[in-house]
Design a protein around this motif. Structure first.
Motif, PDB file in Angstrom:
ATOM      1  N   LYS A  44       0.825  -1.220   0.000  1.00 27.35           N
ATOM      2  CA  LYS A  44       0.000   0.000   0.000  1.00 27.35           C
ATOM      3  C   LYS A  44       0.857   1.267   0.000  1.00 27.35           C
ATOM      4  CE  LYS A  44      -1.612  -1.495   3.855  1.00 27.35           C
ATOM      5  NZ  LYS A  44      -1.012  -2.832   3.936  1.00 27.35           N
ATOM      6  N   THR A  45       1.834   1.280   0.912  1.00 34.35           N
ATOM      7  CA  THR A  45       2.660   2.493   1.025  1.00 34.35           C
ATOM      8  C   THR A  45       3.441   2.718  -0.269  1.00 34.35           C
ATOM      9  OG1 THR A  45       2.805   2.141   3.399  1.00 34.35           O
ATOM     10  CG2 THR A  45       4.412   3.642   2.440  1.00 34.35           C
ATOM     11  N   SER A  46       3.960   1.634  -0.838  1.00 36.25           N
ATOM     12  CA  SER A  46       4.705   1.760  -2.095  1.00 36.25           C
ATOM     13  C   SER A  46       3.806   2.337  -3.191  1.00 36.25           C
ATOM     14  CB  SER A  46       5.221   0.394  -2.550  1.00 36.25           C
ATOM     15  OG  SER A  46       6.007  -0.191  -1.555  1.00 36.25           O
ATOM     16  N   LEU A 147      -3.486   9.336   3.202  1.00 38.90           N
ATOM     17  CA  LEU A 147      -3.456   9.101   4.653  1.00 38.90           C
ATOM     18  C   LEU A 147      -3.099   7.643   4.932  1.00 38.90           C
ATOM     19  CD1 LEU A 147      -6.637  11.048   5.770  1.00 38.90           C
ATOM     20  CD2 LEU A 147      -4.267  11.685   6.183  1.00 38.90           C
ATOM     21  N   ASP A 148      -1.826   7.430   5.225  1.00 40.55           N
ATOM     22  CA  ASP A 148      -1.374   6.056   5.470  1.00 40.55           C
ATOM     23  C   ASP A 148      -1.549   5.730   6.952  1.00 40.55           C
ATOM     24  OD1 ASP A 148      -0.381   3.605   4.821  1.00 40.55           O
ATOM     25  OD2 ASP A 148       1.625   4.295   4.262  1.00 40.55           O
ATOM     26  N   GLU A 149      -1.871   4.483   7.220  1.00 41.49           N
ATOM     27  CA  GLU A 149      -2.093   4.000   8.592  1.00 41.49           C
ATOM     28  C   GLU A 149      -3.247   4.730   9.279  1.00 41.49           C
ATOM     29  OE1 GLU A 149      -0.891   1.348   9.252  1.00 41.49           O
ATOM     30  OE2 GLU A 149       0.960   1.130   8.117  1.00 41.49           O
ATOM     31  N   PHE A 150      -4.189   5.194   8.499  1.00 39.26           N
ATOM     32  CA  PHE A 150      -5.335   5.900   9.080  1.00 39.26           C
ATOM     33  C   PHE A 150      -6.136   4.973  10.007  1.00 39.26           C
ATOM     34  CE2 PHE A 150      -9.756   7.469   8.935  1.00 39.26           C
ATOM     35  CZ  PHE A 150      -9.546   8.745   9.417  1.00 39.26           C
TER      36      PHE A 150
HETATM   37 MG    MG Z   1       2.529   0.626   4.717  1.00 44.15          MG
END
Ligand code: MG
Ligand code: ATP
Length: 385
Positions: A44-46, A147-150
């Motif tokens: 996801k982050t990538s 918004l990562d790790e929301f």
């Molecule tokens: Mg991640």
């Protein structure tokens, strides 16, 4: 492209996922807000980084990881600070001068613990400051907030503040999304390593996120995964025959890039010592990967957010499958009775296990298996026994 098995990948290390990217970009262009749905370590982050690096000039991209925030106020402050970040501001100067001017007009000395001052006005809170900045976005430009790790933030707020506060944050987000002015100005993309849907449904607040367009991040298709392995091998000066690549992918089965990279990395270590890769060497590399606690332990730890009996039920299900290869719905029912869980609770645990990427019943609705044989073996060796 070296083997990368920890950090999110970026630039030339990112194995392209063109169809998925097109799905996402299309939604952004039509002003829809997105929920990136994927279990841990799927990429996801990538993907978010890749979006930041490749979206066209009309989009102002801002990435925020709010995993460490534990309150609603902290969330807004973190988002606001990200917009005040020098590196971010530098990207605005040519691209969005109105927003750049506006941000520059906020003197750093006036950004305090409680809020921020615009010109002569009294301090306003970070949420209001964020909304106020939205109104300064240049004509024809759109802010994309990644918004990562929301979902972790929402979970943190439930634990450290209260479910009501978490609901308040979700509600505010919905209001911003539904605001008649906002759609043309801002797009939110939410992601998280724990399923936002399950976190939110635990506090019965699903209505606040049901306007989001869910986009699933699936594992790679077999052919794509093959091409990925060949590419990784080429860049690492390793030679692998097609039959070995097929053997390797059959062993991994759940073809997320992370597992491919992990096995590839071990294979490279072995290759250095003996450049003739065969199936036995692949087995050896996989065995080595399974000794890597850090790569798998989060699958066990993640279940600790479930309450006592549900947690034990979930772990028992996984241990059962790791021993037997599968579990039938009748056996699930017996196990739920043992833990005195009613049908609805039992279903919600199974849903969490499915949704968070542990198990599936794709071949037969009455039979659940692990998605990943690697995780199955790891669980058998480290948790079940
Ligand atoms: Mg991640
Ligand atoms: N597109 C890609 N190309 C190459 N490798 C990738 C790609 N996506 C993911 N990976 C691999 O997976 C690992 C995890 O990627 P990433 O951090 O983006 O996943 P994530 O879903 O955000 O994980 P988490 O749930 O832990 O936050 C990377 O270190 C890399 O090994």
């Amino acid at each position: 492209m070296a083997f990368i098995t920890g950090q999110a990948v970026r630039g030339e290390n990112f194995w392209g996922r063109p169809y998925l990217m097109e799905d996402i970009v299309e939604k952004i262009e039509s002003g829809e807000h997105i929920l990136l749905v994927a279990p841990r370590r799927v990429g996801k982050t990538s993907l978010m980084y890749h979006l930041m690096d490749t979206m066209s000039e009309e989009y102002i991209m801002v990435y925020v990881d709010t995993e460490a925030e534990h309150s609603v106020d902290d969330f807004w402050q973190k988002l606001f600070n990200e917009l005040m970040d020098e590196a971010f501001i530098a990207t605005l100067q040519n691209k969005a001068s109105a927003l750049w001017n506006r941000i520059k007009s906020i003197r750093p000395t006036e950004i305090g613990m409680k809020g921020v001052k615009f010109g002569d006005s009294a301090p306003i809170d970070y949420k209001k400051a964020f909304l106020s900045l939205l109104s300064s976005i240049d004509e024809g430009k759109k802010l994309v907030v990644l918004l990562d790790e929301f979902s972790q933030t929402v979970e943190n707020i439930i634990q450290h503040e209260s479910p009501q506060e978490a609901e308040r944050l979700l509600q505010t987000h919905r209001e911003i999304r539904q605001n008649h002015k906002a759609p043309s100005k801002v797009v939110f993309i939410y992601a998280g390593s724990i399923g936002l849907e399950s976190v939110v449904s635990n506090i019965k607040a699903t209505k606040h996120i049901n306007d989001l367009a869910p986009i699933k991040v699936p594992p790679l298709e077999k052919e794509d995964a093959k091409a990925f392995v060949f590419d990784l091998c080429r860049r690492n000066d390793m030679e692998l025959q097609e039959s070995e690549v097929v053997y390797l992918l059959d062993k991994i089965e759940w073809l997320i890039p992370f597992y491919i990279q992990l096995v590839g990395q071990e294979l490279k270590r072995l290759y250095r010592r003996n450049a003739a890769i065969d199936n036995a060497m692949i087995d050896k590399a996989i065995d080595k990967v399974l000794e890597n606690r850090v790569a798998f332990v989060h699958w066990e730890e993640r279940l600790n957010i479930l309450p006592g009996r549900e947690r034990r039920y979930a772990k028992d299900i996984l241990s059962f499958i790791s021993k037997e290869g599968h579990i039938k719905t009748a056996e699930l029912h017996n196990m739920a009775t043992k833990y005195q869980l009613k049908e609805a609770k039992s279903k919600s645990v199974i849903h969490t296990l499915e949704y968070d990427g542990y198990i599936n019943n794709n071949d037969n609705v009455r039979i659940y298996r692990f998605n990943s044989p690697l995780l199955k073996i790891w669980w058998y060796r480290n948790v079940a026994n």
